[in-house]
Design a protein around this motif. Structure first.
Motif: not given
Length: 162
Positions: A118-119, A122, A125, A147, A150, A152-154, A157
């Motif tokens: 998750h870090s 973007a 990815l 993923l 989820m 934790e993703f910005t 992203t």
């Protein structure tokens, strides 16, 4: 046939001495299983979730699994590629081409499984930037993009994934 016989045959072909005749087709190459191999059929319980994944695999559908921590979502997702149909020869060539562009090995005919942290940025990815190469989304082509965590993703992203 040993690897040296294949190499000798390729060298003779390049020298114009013979035609290639015994190269193993891509789809019949032996599978290389990871050492921490987990199999879908060994999962006990989770019958409804397993059935949903089987339907998704058969129909090439997307899946979103939601549930409490430690209920088995990650295990189901990691074993999901085991029930996906084998890639056709054309699909294998597409996937191998993407992996070659990214400079990563891909030696089997199974659908790819990508599990970015998750870090991950973007850019990692999606693969934008000055010198783009395939990102995680592209490397998951014809396979699984998992993923986990989820939330934790910005937001950036998720906007790029849209």
């Amino acid at each position: 046939m040993s690897i040296w016989m294949y190499i000798d045959e390729v060298v003779q072909c390049l020298q114009g001495q013979q035609l290639l005749s015994s190269i193993v087709p891509l789809s019949s190459a032996p599978e290389v299983l990871p050492t921490n191999h987990r199999d879908f059929r060994h999962i006990i319980g989770q019958d409804h979730a397993k059935y949903a994944l089987e339907v998704a695999a058969a129909g090439e559908h997307n899946v979103l699994m939601v549930g409490p921590t430690r209920c088995g979502k990650s295990l189901l997702a990691e074993t999901f590629p085991m029930i996906l149909p084998r890639l056709s020869h054309e699909a294998q060539l597409e996937v191998i081409s993407l992996y070659q562009l990214a400079g990563e090995p891909k030696n089997d005919s199974s659908p790819p499984f990508r599990h970015p942290h998750h870090s991950a940025s973007a850019v990692a990815l999606i693969a934008e930037g000055a010198q783009p190469k395939p990102g995680e989304v592209s490397l998951a082509h014809r396979g699984v993009l998992f993923l986990d965590e989820m939330e934790e993703f910005t937001n950036k992203t998720f906007d790029m994934l849209r």
